[in-house]
Structures are given as structure tokens and as C-alpha cells.
Design an enzyme around this catalytic site. Sequence first.
Site, PDB file in Angstrom:
ATOM      1  N   HIS A   1      56.699 -18.674  16.015  1.00 39.13           N
ATOM      2  CA  HIS A   1      56.869 -19.247  14.594  1.00 39.13           C
ATOM      3  C   HIS A   1      57.729 -18.431  13.864  1.00 39.13           C
ATOM      4  O   HIS A   1      58.121 -17.265  14.206  1.00 39.13           O
ATOM      5  CB  HIS A   1      55.699 -19.274  14.174  1.00 39.13           C
TER       6      HIS A   1
ATOM      7  N   TYR B   1      47.890  -8.800  10.087  1.00 37.87           N
ATOM      8  CA  TYR B   1      49.299  -8.858   9.524  1.00 37.87           C
ATOM      9  C   TYR B   1      49.400  -8.647   8.118  1.00 37.87           C
ATOM     10  O   TYR B   1      48.326  -8.917   7.188  1.00 37.87           O
ATOM     11  CB  TYR B   1      49.676 -10.422   9.684  1.00 37.87           C
TER      12      TYR B   1
END
Length: 177
Positions: A56, A125
Amino acid sequence: MKIKKTKFKDLLVIYQKNNIDNRGSLRETFNKKILKKKFIFEYCTTSKKDVLRGFHFQYKSKQSKYVNVLKGKILDVVIDLRKRSKTFGKVFKIILSKENALGLYIPAGFAHAYYSIEKQNIIYYKLDNYYAPKYESGIVYNDPIIKIKWPKNKFLVSKKDKKLPTFKQFCSRFNGI
């Protein structure tokens, strides 16, 4: 925390100290004095064993990512998609796990994927830009040019990720980001 540069410009491996005793563990995952980055957005994913997510990226509103594994073990893989980079189209792979206490700082302009190795994996993240789904794209995990060797041949991949463009299609559409 210690930072190690890679052969890819601005792609960094962060060595974190895992302080373990009979109560559990404590690990410093981010220190702005050491990893001098401005993050504005955070999220956490969980993935079962043999799940593959990615590749991605966002072609506008690009994101730098700092990835840590809080539980489990993953094979983290990135592809350099930066137009003027000496490593354009090249792949970097690393095992991130709770045990090895490594983090990966991925600069904007990379496609990102990971394969979940353990039964339960929790990935955390930090990002320097918000998620913008209208600018999201990717590269298919089994691209014939990139040729990633994944740990297994059978894994769970989303329908969306199975339909991502090839690296060749990416190059003809974007010619790098």
C-alpha cells in the site's frame, strides 16, 4: 534506541531495548530526540497467522510510517517507488517482532506490506500524514517483476489487495511517486 541507516535513502531500522523481568517487559518505541520525525496520526492493526497485507501507498498526501510490532512477528517488506531514487523498484525486507524489538521508519514514497508469522500479531504505526483513501493505491503482492519470496505460498489476502496493479502498471500510470 539506536538508529541504523540502510542502503535505501532515509529508510531506517530502529534498535530498541527490551527491558524484561518477571513482571513482563518495557520498551521505549519512540523518542523524538533520537528519531527526529513529526508524527500526527497513529493506528494499530491485528493480524492472524499467514495474513498478508499490502503493498500500500498514497500517491498524494504521501505518508512516512514508523512500524513497530507489539506482539508477534512479521516479515515487513517495502518497495522504493521514489522517481529519482537510486533504489527505485528495489525491495527491502526485515523481520520485526516483539522479541527483537526492532522498528522500521519508512519514508514517504515507499509501498509497504507485511506477512504475519505468528498466531497473533499486533502492529503499531505512527504516521506523518493522515489516511486519504481517495489517493490510496498499491502493488500486487505477487508481482512478476518484483518477485517477493514470501515465507509460504498460501496466505490470507484481502480481495482489494489481490486486485492491486502490477509494478509495470504502476510505472505506466505514475512513473514513480
